[in-house]
Scaffold this motif. Structure first.
Motif, PDB file in Angstrom:
ATOM      1  N   ASP A  74    -131.287  43.778 -39.663  1.00 28.00           N
ATOM      2  CA  ASP A  74    -129.948  43.585 -39.100  1.00 28.00           C
ATOM      3  C   ASP A  74    -128.869  44.320 -39.895  1.00 28.00           C
ATOM      4  O   ASP A  74    -127.693  43.992 -39.833  1.00 28.00           O
ATOM      5  CB  ASP A  74    -129.623  42.077 -39.063  1.00 28.00           C
ATOM      6  CG  ASP A  74    -129.751  41.456 -40.448  1.00 28.00           C
ATOM      7  OD1 ASP A  74    -130.282  42.131 -41.365  1.00 28.00           O
ATOM      8  OD2 ASP A  74    -129.322  40.301 -40.623  1.00 28.00           O
ATOM      9  N   TYR A  75    -129.258  45.300 -40.673  1.00 31.77           N
ATOM     10  CA  TYR A  75    -128.330  45.970 -41.582  1.00 31.77           C
ATOM     11  C   TYR A  75    -128.513  47.467 -41.430  1.00 31.77           C
ATOM     12  O   TYR A  75    -129.644  47.953 -41.447  1.00 31.77           O
ATOM     13  CB  TYR A  75    -128.694  45.559 -43.018  1.00 31.77           C
ATOM     14  CG  TYR A  75    -127.559  45.599 -44.009  1.00 31.77           C
ATOM     15  CD1 TYR A  75    -126.748  44.496 -44.212  1.00 31.77           C
ATOM     16  CD2 TYR A  75    -127.308  46.748 -44.751  1.00 31.77           C
ATOM     17  CE1 TYR A  75    -125.713  44.520 -45.138  1.00 31.77           C
ATOM     18  CE2 TYR A  75    -126.275  46.779 -45.676  1.00 31.77           C
ATOM     19  CZ  TYR A  75    -125.489  45.656 -45.865  1.00 31.77           C
ATOM     20  OH  TYR A  75    -124.463  45.679 -46.772  1.00 31.77           O
ATOM     21  N   GLY A  76    -127.440  48.218 -41.268  1.00 30.82           N
ATOM     22  CA  GLY A  76    -127.606  49.657 -41.040  1.00 30.82           C
ATOM     23  C   GLY A  76    -126.451  50.463 -41.587  1.00 30.82           C
ATOM     24  O   GLY A  76    -125.697  50.024 -42.455  1.00 30.82           O
ATOM     25  N   VAL A  77    -126.298  51.649 -41.022  1.00 31.76           N
ATOM     26  CA  VAL A  77    -125.346  52.613 -41.566  1.00 31.76           C
ATOM     27  C   VAL A  77    -123.897  52.130 -41.434  1.00 31.76           C
ATOM     28  O   VAL A  77    -123.056  52.427 -42.286  1.00 31.76           O
ATOM     29  CB  VAL A  77    -125.561  54.000 -40.906  1.00 31.76           C
ATOM     30  CG1 VAL A  77    -125.139  54.025 -39.452  1.00 31.76           C
ATOM     31  CG2 VAL A  77    -124.860  55.101 -41.693  1.00 31.76           C
ATOM     32  N   VAL A  78    -123.603  51.343 -40.389  1.00 35.23           N
ATOM     33  CA  VAL A  78    -122.226  50.840 -40.224  1.00 35.23           C
ATOM     34  C   VAL A  78    -121.894  49.875 -41.365  1.00 35.23           C
ATOM     35  O   VAL A  78    -120.810  49.944 -41.973  1.00 35.23           O
ATOM     36  CB  VAL A  78    -122.061  50.142 -38.852  1.00 35.23           C
ATOM     37  CG1 VAL A  78    -120.666  49.548 -38.713  1.00 35.23           C
ATOM     38  CG2 VAL A  78    -122.344  51.117 -37.720  1.00 35.23           C
ATOM     39  N   GLU A  79    -122.849  48.997 -41.677  1.00 37.84           N
ATOM     40  CA  GLU A  79    -122.623  48.021 -42.760  1.00 37.84           C
ATOM     41  C   GLU A  79    -122.494  48.748 -44.109  1.00 37.84           C
ATOM     42  O   GLU A  79    -121.632  48.413 -44.924  1.00 37.84           O
ATOM     43  CB  GLU A  79    -123.777  47.009 -42.824  1.00 37.84           C
ATOM     44  CG  GLU A  79    -123.773  45.965 -41.718  1.00 37.84           C
ATOM     45  CD  GLU A  79    -124.169  46.516 -40.347  1.00 37.84           C
ATOM     46  OE1 GLU A  79    -124.854  47.555 -40.291  1.00 37.84           O
ATOM     47  OE2 GLU A  79    -123.756  45.907 -39.323  1.00 37.84           O
ATOM     48  N   LEU A  80    -123.342  49.749 -44.314  1.00 34.89           N
ATOM     49  CA  LEU A  80    -123.283  50.503 -45.574  1.00 34.89           C
ATOM     50  C   LEU A  80    -121.925  51.187 -45.729  1.00 34.89           C
ATOM     51  O   LEU A  80    -121.272  51.087 -46.771  1.00 34.89           O
ATOM     52  CB  LEU A  80    -124.373  51.587 -45.582  1.00 34.89           C
ATOM     53  CG  LEU A  80    -125.818  51.144 -45.790  1.00 34.89           C
ATOM     54  CD1 LEU A  80    -126.759  52.318 -45.560  1.00 34.89           C
ATOM     55  CD2 LEU A  80    -126.013  50.582 -47.189  1.00 34.89           C
ATOM     56  N   ALA A  81    -121.514  51.904 -44.680  1.00 30.69           N
ATOM     57  CA  ALA A  81    -120.267  52.675 -44.737  1.00 30.69           C
ATOM     58  C   ALA A  81    -119.062  51.747 -44.901  1.00 30.69           C
ATOM     59  O   ALA A  81    -118.142  52.030 -45.682  1.00 30.69           O
ATOM     60  CB  ALA A  81    -120.120  53.500 -43.457  1.00 30.69           C
ATOM     61  N   THR A  82    -119.087  50.632 -44.182  1.00 35.02           N
ATOM     62  CA  THR A  82    -117.939  49.722 -44.222  1.00 35.02           C
ATOM     63  C   THR A  82    -117.770  49.101 -45.606  1.00 35.02           C
ATOM     64  O   THR A  82    -116.667  49.050 -46.150  1.00 35.02           O
ATOM     65  CB  THR A  82    -118.101  48.604 -43.160  1.00 35.02           C
ATOM     66  OG1 THR A  82    -118.284  49.223 -41.888  1.00 35.02           O
ATOM     67  CG2 THR A  82    -116.896  47.688 -43.122  1.00 35.02           C
ATOM     68  N   LYS A  83    -118.881  48.669 -46.190  1.00 34.43           N
ATOM     69  CA  LYS A  83    -118.803  48.021 -47.505  1.00 34.43           C
ATOM     70  C   LYS A  83    -118.304  49.013 -48.567  1.00 34.43           C
ATOM     71  O   LYS A  83    -117.429  48.684 -49.383  1.00 34.43           O
ATOM     72  CB  LYS A  83    -120.187  47.487 -47.891  1.00 34.43           C
ATOM     73  CG  LYS A  83    -120.254  46.782 -49.219  1.00 34.43           C
ATOM     74  CD  LYS A  83    -119.840  45.345 -49.084  1.00 34.43           C
ATOM     75  CE  LYS A  83    -119.990  44.606 -50.412  1.00 34.43           C
ATOM     76  NZ  LYS A  83    -119.500  43.245 -50.321  1.00 34.43           N
TER      77      LYS A  83
END
Ligand code: COA
Length: 366
Positions: free
Chosen positions: A56-65
């Motif tokens: 449930d974790y991907g590039v959007v979560e990485l970039a946002t954090k």
């Protein structure tokens, strides 16, 4: 403002935020799963751990954090952010840019130029260059840019590239050069090749490993040749406190350093010394993360900048398959010494979970 005044707007990295995802696996564990000698992955490729994203974790979560961390550390007024450029090769849509997902999570809207940049692992560097040139041209009218390099690098199970997998993000606010100034002059090199590509609709990249290595080395040779130009190479490189590379895996970087050194006519001992003193130390975080495509070079640069005194210089060699490369030079600013972004890595490494081969197979879907 006159054209001349606009051209000298002080520009560079004002803050850095980093993020590694919540899971990791050692390459020894993968070697056991694939029936390989672990030394092939550790000594042969120079890898240690692969960062992994849970389902449930991907590039959007990485970039946002990473972006949230960079913005907090910058401390500026968010209405001063006039550009959001995201370099990635983990696009979530063929049309809508990844920057739109990130802007949504960050609550950024309005007078912001928001877009995605694609050129394999070179996309983040292109975004950095565009942001700096936008500010230096005067078009930014004093505004700042948020640049993010974020990727999830996964290969098909059993692919020779599997031990080089990784994921991570680096965000930088491009504004006053408090962390580092980025020199406007840089050294690009490109040639159209099919060394690593991912056709539309496919989940994993296709790689011609030997060609990709040869292209990467050729690009490094040409970029460093341009940097040194007619100077004595030893003298030119001695001005650099660190030399950062895009890191598909550490051994590939070492091979490129040897190619550059051999071009300069250096002995193997002298090249080994350059690698040991100025290149290898910059890859500590990369070896705990694995390849994070667009983010890899900037993870190395973030590592190299921390602890530098004002005025110390760093080179950054960016490479993206296809292929395009560019060598940048940076100069440490007053906030490099404290290296505040190191706490992002410490926090992520302390909280991430190591997965077993069996767990890895489960979430990869076998
Ligand atoms: N102990 C120590 N070293 C070992 C070993 C062992 N038991 N077995 C193999 N090795 C070494 C090999 O000698 C080789 O090192 P060398 O190149 O210095 O000689 C290295 O491990 C890799 O072995 P190789 O047989 O070349 O691996 P491979 O054919 O499985 O290829 C990759 C693996 C990762 C090199 C290849 O898939 C690749 O190049 N992938 C992608 C490159 C990339 O990421 N490009 C993206 C853009 S830059």
């Amino acid at each position: 403002m006159s054209a001349h005044a606009a051209a000298v707007t002080p520009t560079g990295i004002a803050s850095i935020g980093l993020h590694f995802p919540p899971l990791a696996m050692s390459v020894e564990e993968l070697a056991q799963l694939r029936g390989e000698d672990p030394k092939k992955y550790t000594l042969g490729l120079g890898c240690k751990e692969m960062s992994l994203c849970p389902p449930d974790y991907g590039v959007v979560e990485l970039a946002t954090k990473a972006a949230q961390r960079a913005i907090r550390r910058w401390g500026g007024d968010r209405t001063r952010l006039g550009m959001l450029a995201v370099g990635t090769e983990t696009a979530v849509d063929m049309s809508r840019p990844l920057s739109a997902w990130v802007a949504d999570r960050l609550g950024l809207r309005g007078a912001v130029r928001s877009y995605e940049v694609k050129h394999a692992c070179y996309g983040g560097t292109l975004a950095v260059k565009q942001a700096t040139e936008w500010r230096m041209s005067g078009a930014a009218q004093g505004k700042a840019a948020l640049v993010i390099a974020a990727d999830v690098a996964l290969y098909e199970q059993g692919d020779p590239g599997e031990p080089t997998q990784g994921a991570g993000a680096v965000a930088m606010v491009i504004d006053e050069p408090n962390v580092a100034a980025i020199d406007s002059m840089s050294y690009p090199w490109s040639e159209p090749e099919f060394d690593f590509w991912r056709p539309v609709g496919t989940s994993y990249p296709l790689v011609d490993g030997p060609l990709s290595l040869e292209c990467y080395k050729r690009a490094a040779e040409n970029c460093f040749k341009a940097l040194v130009a007619k100077r004595n190479p030893e003298e030119a490189l001695s001005e650099l406190a660190a030399i950062c590379f895009h890191v598909p895996f550490p051994k590939m970087v070492k091979k490129a350093v040897f190619r550059v050194g051999e071009f300069f006519g250096w002995s193997p001992e002298k090249i080994e010394e350059l690698f040991r003193d100025k290149v290898n130390p910059t890859m500590v975080w990369n070896s705990l993360c694995g390849n994070a495509y667009t983010a890899s070079l900037w993870i190395s640069v973030a590592n190299a900048l921390k602890g530098l005194a004002i005025g110390q210089r760093v080179a950054a060699f960016s490479y993206g398959s296809g292929f395009g490369a560019e060598l940048l030079t940076l100069e440490a600013g007053p906030m490099a010494l404290a290296g505040a972004w190191e706490e992002d890595i410490e926090e992520d490494l302390a909280s991430r979970q190591q997965v077993t081969a069996a767990e890895y197979e489960t979430f990869r879907g076998t």
